[in-house]
Write a protein that holds these residues in place. Sequence first.
Motif, PDB file in Angstrom:
ATOM      1  N   ARG A 149       0.838  -1.200   0.000  1.00  0.00           N
ATOM      2  CA  ARG A 149       0.000   0.000   0.000  1.00  0.00           C
ATOM      3  C   ARG A 149       0.870   1.245   0.000  1.00  0.00           C
ATOM      4  O   ARG A 149       2.043   1.209   0.363  1.00  0.00           O
ATOM      5  CB  ARG A 149      -0.925   0.028   1.229  1.00  0.00           C
ATOM      6  CG  ARG A 149      -2.002  -1.056   1.211  1.00  0.00           C
ATOM      7  CD  ARG A 149      -2.921  -0.932   2.415  1.00  0.00           C
ATOM      8  NE  ARG A 149      -4.012  -1.889   2.364  1.00  0.00           N
ATOM      9  CZ  ARG A 149      -5.175  -1.668   1.763  1.00  0.00           C
ATOM     10  NH1 ARG A 149      -5.407  -0.506   1.177  1.00  0.00           N
ATOM     11  NH2 ARG A 149      -6.115  -2.601   1.766  1.00  0.00           N
ATOM     12  N   GLY A 150       0.262   2.356  -0.390  1.00  0.00           N
ATOM     13  CA  GLY A 150       0.939   3.641  -0.342  1.00  0.00           C
ATOM     14  C   GLY A 150      -0.081   4.754  -0.269  1.00  0.00           C
ATOM     15  O   GLY A 150      -1.248   4.571  -0.637  1.00  0.00           O
ATOM     16  N   CYS A 151       0.340   5.900   0.233  1.00  0.00           N
ATOM     17  CA  CYS A 151      -0.536   7.079   0.314  1.00  0.00           C
ATOM     18  C   CYS A 151       0.143   8.231  -0.403  1.00  0.00           C
ATOM     19  O   CYS A 151       1.337   8.501  -0.183  1.00  0.00           O
ATOM     20  CB  CYS A 151      -0.808   7.437   1.775  1.00  0.00           C
ATOM     21  SG  CYS A 151      -2.033   8.758   1.950  1.00  0.00           S
ATOM     22  N   TYR A 152      -0.616   8.911  -1.264  1.00  0.00           N
ATOM     23  CA  TYR A 152      -0.042   9.937  -2.134  1.00  0.00           C
ATOM     24  C   TYR A 152      -0.916  11.194  -2.147  1.00  0.00           C
ATOM     25  O   TYR A 152      -2.134  11.118  -1.965  1.00  0.00           O
ATOM     26  CB  TYR A 152       0.103   9.399  -3.556  1.00  0.00           C
ATOM     27  CG  TYR A 152       1.008   8.189  -3.624  1.00  0.00           C
ATOM     28  CD1 TYR A 152       2.378   8.338  -3.794  1.00  0.00           C
ATOM     29  CD2 TYR A 152       0.486   6.899  -3.480  1.00  0.00           C
ATOM     30  CE1 TYR A 152       3.215   7.229  -3.819  1.00  0.00           C
ATOM     31  CE2 TYR A 152       1.309   5.791  -3.521  1.00  0.00           C
ATOM     32  CZ  TYR A 152       2.682   5.961  -3.683  1.00  0.00           C
ATOM     33  OH  TYR A 152       3.507   4.864  -3.709  1.00  0.00           O
ATOM     34  N   ASP A 153      -0.270  12.322  -2.411  1.00  0.00           N
ATOM     35  CA  ASP A 153      -1.009  13.569  -2.579  1.00  0.00           C
ATOM     36  C   ASP A 153      -1.709  13.616  -3.931  1.00  0.00           C
ATOM     37  O   ASP A 153      -2.717  14.301  -4.093  1.00  0.00           O
ATOM     38  CB  ASP A 153      -0.054  14.764  -2.468  1.00  0.00           C
ATOM     39  CG  ASP A 153       0.638  14.846  -1.122  1.00  0.00           C
ATOM     40  OD1 ASP A 153      -0.053  14.679  -0.102  1.00  0.00           O
ATOM     41  OD2 ASP A 153       1.860  15.065  -1.095  1.00  0.00           O
ATOM     42  N   LEU A 154      -1.145  12.886  -4.923  1.00  0.00           N
ATOM     43  CA  LEU A 154      -1.705  12.881  -6.273  1.00  0.00           C
ATOM     44  C   LEU A 154      -1.307  11.587  -6.962  1.00  0.00           C
ATOM     45  O   LEU A 154      -0.190  11.101  -6.787  1.00  0.00           O
ATOM     46  CB  LEU A 154      -1.169  14.077  -7.084  1.00  0.00           C
ATOM     47  CG  LEU A 154      -1.723  14.255  -8.502  1.00  0.00           C
ATOM     48  CD1 LEU A 154      -3.171  14.743  -8.460  1.00  0.00           C
ATOM     49  CD2 LEU A 154      -0.858  15.253  -9.294  1.00  0.00           C
ATOM     50  N   VAL A 155      -2.231  11.039  -7.765  1.00  0.00           N
ATOM     51  CA  VAL A 155      -1.944   9.884  -8.607  1.00  0.00           C
ATOM     52  C   VAL A 155      -2.093  10.316 -10.059  1.00  0.00           C
ATOM     53  O   VAL A 155      -3.094  10.933 -10.439  1.00  0.00           O
ATOM     54  CB  VAL A 155      -2.884   8.707  -8.303  1.00  0.00           C
ATOM     55  CG1 VAL A 155      -2.680   7.567  -9.314  1.00  0.00           C
ATOM     56  CG2 VAL A 155      -2.665   8.198  -6.886  1.00  0.00           C
ATOM     57  N   VAL A 156      -1.085   9.997 -10.879  1.00  0.00           N
ATOM     58  CA  VAL A 156      -1.083  10.347 -12.299  1.00  0.00           C
ATOM     59  C   VAL A 156      -1.211   9.065 -13.113  1.00  0.00           C
ATOM     60  O   VAL A 156      -0.337   8.193 -13.057  1.00  0.00           O
ATOM     61  CB  VAL A 156       0.210  11.086 -12.695  1.00  0.00           C
ATOM     62  CG1 VAL A 156       0.202  11.422 -14.189  1.00  0.00           C
ATOM     63  CG2 VAL A 156       0.379  12.352 -11.860  1.00  0.00           C
TER      64      VAL A 156
END
Length: 374
Positions: A149-156
């Motif tokens: 898993r991961g947490c991101y401010d933005l996914v492109v």
Amino acid sequence: MKAVKKVLIVGGGIGGLCAAIALRRQDIDVDLVELKTQWTVYGVGIIQQSNVVREMAKLGVLDGYLDAAYAFEDVTINTMAGEQLARIPGQRLAGPEYPANVGISRLALHQVLSETTIALGASIRLGLSVQTLEQVGEGVDVLFTDGSRGCYDLVVGADGLYSQIRGLLFREQYRPRFTGQSVWRYNFPRAAGIDHLATFQGPAGNAGLVPLGRDQMYMFVTSHEPANPRMDAATLATQMRQRLSGFTGLIGELREQIRDSDRVVYKPLEVVFVREPWYRGRVVLIGDAVHATTPHLGQGAGMAIEDAVVLGEELVAGGSVEQQLERFMARRYERCKFISESSVLAGDKEMAHDSRFDRIGLVRRMLEVTAEPI
């Protein structure tokens, strides 16, 4: 304070790698995942026209591959026999020290882009994609296909024509459409007179010769394949020669040298264009994931590269993430729509055998539009 500090890029093609480079140059942390377990490169070569040369220079990667490329200035449009109908001069949009246009093998380009991405500190994982996305508060929780898993401010989403991320955002609303045409490509030793992009107009398809390096060029030809047949790989050379029947001059001479089916790159042409905002919350699509078009104007990869540059600029230009993505859309939508629709139009006119269609005028108009700042 930046609204976006950490970004996940899904897809390691030209658009994804350029986005990673653009974001790392803005000191944004980048994780990039690519579904392929080995970073293989599809196709033979690529044309980078004046606007793309400008943006690659801006990304700081152009100098890294110019020696492996072929720099040229002009584009010619010719008859099937090679009689010149028009010569369109290029524009040195990146500055007088750089060429107007570049032909480069996809393998050489990929090597520079991937090495630059790694050197700039992006984290890259192969054989991996996204299983689910959940937007929570000011971030996106991502479950990957390996269970991590991961947490991101933005996914492109830069994962191409069959984008999984587009499917997660829009379900089945946008699916690739076969245009009725296919493109065939084949590498040759560069002929002495091919020191520019030379295109040749036929009644049912458009052929061309693109210099890729001092000793290499490739030929392409489009063909009408209304039933989108499944091609027998062993017959590709024979079938490519058949699609070139009627061409004389240099194209006719080269046609008879197409003998190795393993060297033919065949691709049905499929398109998709998302006619609404290319983002939902903190997930945004770029490149072929959102505006895949045909190669008739040579701008498909160019639009993905421009997307990457603009996204990198807007993510550090202040405001909320929503405001940043709104500005990104304002700068990209109409430009990409023009290229997408114009490219498809050129193919439609080929299939209709429309002798009144002003292809030269369309190319000139495309060059005017893409020369404008993005």
